[in-house]
Design a protein around this motif. Sequence first.
Motif, PDB file in Angstrom:
ATOM      1  N   GLN A 188       0.833  -1.214   0.000  1.00  0.00           N
ATOM      2  CA  GLN A 188       0.000   0.000   0.000  1.00  0.00           C
ATOM      3  C   GLN A 188       0.861   1.256   0.000  1.00  0.00           C
ATOM      4  N   GLN A 189       1.890   1.257   0.829  1.00  0.00           N
ATOM      5  CA  GLN A 189       2.743   2.435   0.923  1.00  0.00           C
ATOM      6  C   GLN A 189       3.471   2.698  -0.391  1.00  0.00           C
ATOM      7  N   TYR A 190       3.821   1.641  -1.110  1.00  0.00           N
ATOM      8  CA  TYR A 190       4.573   1.783  -2.352  1.00  0.00           C
ATOM      9  C   TYR A 190       3.666   2.158  -3.527  1.00  0.00           C
ATOM     10  N   GLY A 191       2.358   2.019  -3.332  1.00  0.00           N
ATOM     11  CA  GLY A 191       1.422   2.378  -4.384  1.00  0.00           C
ATOM     12  C   GLY A 191       0.985   1.222  -5.262  1.00  0.00           C
ATOM     13  N   LEU A 192       1.331  -0.001  -4.866  1.00  0.00           N
ATOM     14  CA  LEU A 192       0.903  -1.153  -5.654  1.00  0.00           C
ATOM     15  C   LEU A 192      -0.572  -1.460  -5.443  1.00  0.00           C
ATOM     16  N   VAL A 193      -1.094  -1.177  -4.256  1.00  0.00           N
ATOM     17  CA  VAL A 193      -2.519  -1.342  -3.977  1.00  0.00           C
ATOM     18  C   VAL A 193      -3.031  -0.042  -3.366  1.00  0.00           C
ATOM     19  N   ASP A 194      -4.353   0.125  -3.399  1.00  0.00           N
ATOM     20  CA  ASP A 194      -4.947   1.367  -2.898  1.00  0.00           C
ATOM     21  C   ASP A 194      -5.367   1.280  -1.444  1.00  0.00           C
ATOM     22  N   ALA A 195      -5.787   0.100  -0.999  1.00  0.00           N
ATOM     23  CA  ALA A 195      -6.274  -0.028   0.373  1.00  0.00           C
ATOM     24  C   ALA A 195      -6.149  -1.471   0.828  1.00  0.00           C
ATOM     25  N   LEU A 196      -6.135  -1.652   2.135  1.00  0.00           N
ATOM     26  CA  LEU A 196      -6.127  -2.987   2.735  1.00  0.00           C
ATOM     27  C   LEU A 196      -7.532  -3.290   3.224  1.00  0.00           C
ATOM     28  N   ALA A 197      -8.005  -4.501   2.980  1.00  0.00           N
ATOM     29  CA  ALA A 197      -9.372  -4.861   3.354  1.00  0.00           C
ATOM     30  C   ALA A 197      -9.457  -6.350   3.634  1.00  0.00           C
ATOM     31  N   THR A 198      -9.993  -6.688   4.801  1.00  0.00           N
ATOM     32  CA  THR A 198     -10.270  -8.088   5.096  1.00  0.00           C
ATOM     33  C   THR A 198     -11.387  -8.572   4.182  1.00  0.00           C
ATOM     34  N   ARG A 199     -11.682  -9.854   4.229  1.00  0.00           N
ATOM     35  CA  ARG A 199     -12.744 -10.371   3.374  1.00  0.00           C
ATOM     36  C   ARG A 199     -14.090  -9.728   3.713  1.00  0.00           C
ATOM     37  N   GLN A 200     -14.332  -9.498   5.006  1.00  0.00           N
ATOM     38  CA  GLN A 200     -15.577  -8.852   5.395  1.00  0.00           C
ATOM     39  C   GLN A 200     -15.616  -7.405   4.887  1.00  0.00           C
ATOM     40  N   GLU A 201     -14.493  -6.718   4.991  1.00  0.00           N
ATOM     41  CA  GLU A 201     -14.435  -5.338   4.504  1.00  0.00           C
ATOM     42  C   GLU A 201     -14.541  -5.298   2.980  1.00  0.00           C
ATOM     43  N   ALA A 202     -13.936  -6.274   2.313  1.00  0.00           N
ATOM     44  CA  ALA A 202     -14.039  -6.343   0.856  1.00  0.00           C
ATOM     45  C   ALA A 202     -15.487  -6.579   0.429  1.00  0.00           C
ATOM     46  N   GLU A 203     -16.200  -7.379   1.201  1.00  0.00           N
ATOM     47  CA  GLU A 203     -17.620  -7.604   0.904  1.00  0.00           C
ATOM     48  C   GLU A 203     -18.408  -6.308   1.001  1.00  0.00           C
ATOM     49  N   LYS A 204     -18.075  -5.478   1.984  1.00  0.00           N
ATOM     50  CA  LYS A 204     -18.747  -4.180   2.114  1.00  0.00           C
ATOM     51  C   LYS A 204     -18.415  -3.265   0.937  1.00  0.00           C
ATOM     52  N   VAL A 205     -17.173  -3.359   0.442  1.00  0.00           N
ATOM     53  CA  VAL A 205     -16.789  -2.563  -0.726  1.00  0.00           C
ATOM     54  C   VAL A 205     -17.644  -2.950  -1.927  1.00  0.00           C
ATOM     55  N   VAL A 206     -17.828  -4.257  -2.117  1.00  0.00           N
ATOM     56  CA  VAL A 206     -18.653  -4.736  -3.227  1.00  0.00           C
ATOM     57  C   VAL A 206     -20.103  -4.279  -3.049  1.00  0.00           C
ATOM     58  N   ASN A 207     -20.622  -4.365  -1.818  1.00  0.00           N
ATOM     59  CA  ASN A 207     -21.991  -3.937  -1.557  1.00  0.00           C
ATOM     60  C   ASN A 207     -22.175  -2.450  -1.852  1.00  0.00           C
ATOM     61  N   THR A 208     -21.180  -1.659  -1.475  1.00  0.00           N
ATOM     62  CA  THR A 208     -21.242  -0.221  -1.744  1.00  0.00           C
ATOM     63  C   THR A 208     -21.225   0.065  -3.234  1.00  0.00           C
ATOM     64  N   LEU A 209     -20.387  -0.681  -3.950  1.00  0.00           N
ATOM     65  CA  LEU A 209     -20.300  -0.501  -5.394  1.00  0.00           C
ATOM     66  C   LEU A 209     -21.629  -0.828  -6.060  1.00  0.00           C
ATOM     67  N   ALA A 210     -22.295  -1.883  -5.583  1.00  0.00           N
ATOM     68  CA  ALA A 210     -23.569  -2.299  -6.169  1.00  0.00           C
ATOM     69  C   ALA A 210     -24.741  -1.501  -5.631  1.00  0.00           C
ATOM     70  N   GLY A 211     -24.537  -0.831  -4.491  1.00  0.00           N
ATOM     71  CA  GLY A 211     -25.637  -0.095  -3.875  1.00  0.00           C
ATOM     72  C   GLY A 211     -26.672  -0.999  -3.262  1.00  0.00           C
ATOM     73  N   SER A 212     -26.219  -2.150  -2.758  1.00  0.00           N
ATOM     74  CA  SER A 212     -27.153  -3.123  -2.191  1.00  0.00           C
ATOM     75  C   SER A 212     -26.431  -4.004  -1.188  1.00  0.00           C
ATOM     76  N   ASP A 213     -27.165  -4.426  -0.150  1.00  0.00           N
ATOM     77  CA  ASP A 213     -26.582  -5.347   0.824  1.00  0.00           C
ATOM     78  C   ASP A 213     -26.459  -6.757   0.257  1.00  0.00           C
ATOM     79  N   GLU A 214     -27.236  -7.076  -0.751  1.00  0.00           N
ATOM     80  CA  GLU A 214     -27.161  -8.366  -1.437  1.00  0.00           C
ATOM     81  C   GLU A 214     -27.036  -8.097  -2.936  1.00  0.00           C
ATOM     82  N   PRO A 215     -25.829  -7.759  -3.382  1.00  0.00           N
ATOM     83  CA  PRO A 215     -25.649  -7.359  -4.777  1.00  0.00           C
ATOM     84  C   PRO A 215     -25.890  -8.494  -5.756  1.00  0.00           C
ATOM     85  N   ASN A 216     -26.389  -8.116  -6.927  1.00  0.00           N
ATOM     86  CA  ASN A 216     -26.534  -9.082  -8.014  1.00  0.00           C
ATOM     87  C   ASN A 216     -25.182  -9.241  -8.697  1.00  0.00           C
TER      88      ASN A 216
END
Length: 321
Positions: free
Chosen positions: A269-297
Amino acid sequence: MKKILSAVFIWPWRALTWLRGTLANLLLLMLVVLVTSGLLHGGSKVVLEENTLLYVQPGRMIVEQRSYDDSFSSLMQPTDEEIAEESVLHEMTSAIRWAQHDKHIKGIVIQADDLEGADLSKLNALTQAILAFKDSKKPVIALGDNFSQGQYYLASVADKIYLNPMGSVQLHGFGAYQNYLKDLLDTLAINVHVFRVGQFKSFVEPFVRNDMSPEARENLAQWMDEQWSFYRSHIEQRRKLPAGGVDNFINQQDTLLAQNQNNAAKLAQQYGLVDALATRQEAEKVVNTLAGSDEPNTIDTTAYFQLSMERKEPSRLLEKA
């Protein structure tokens, strides 16, 4: 006496005939069940809803064509494990191109954790399709527990890359290895007769040498350097790293790790290879936010390719390209 002989021969024959008929009926019943289940499965339709996310989730290998299987198991629906073994390149790239103009597709999620084998040409074809998709201004994100060198090349086209805090980006460059058999052949008293013309004829070297010849090393280094230059220039361009940034990350990794408390994810992250660190649960929230739904299609590229072919929409979608 005749009755006794009849009992001895007729009844076993009748029993054998009954057994043969029963087995034939059972096989016929199994065939009917298999065909019926196949028809029922084939009749089920996948419905593409609004705000669907397309998952670019390659299997273990990206191939030009699926391996042929003529076994009895091919009559039955393959399991998810079997499907994940191979992903067909043209199906994935076609699905991504069609999704660019599909109003139902809201964005792409790249998840390449299962990918083990794909040469640079296939990965580049896949990334070029995703880069074209980004012209639609739809978001593209990448998620990963770890990123191998090939997985990271695919993820590098994303707008944002999320890495598990326990993971790492494993860049190490390209290399090639060769086994040499001369000592073994000498020990086994096996004679090898070689006829060749010219210096750059390294195919037979494993049988007549114990190491790589200077000519073979020069030839190998040339094409590997070209591939590595291609790889690192794309990474540096997509991640906005300075020229030589990828090589510096590899060559100075021990020092860079020490500066980041030996935390490989934090270094990435510090070197710029990735933008953020996220556990699987946090990654799931990222996907939900992107889809705008708690159960994204969601739909993967293989299912979307098949669905688009069934809808007979590929030609219409490509006309808009």
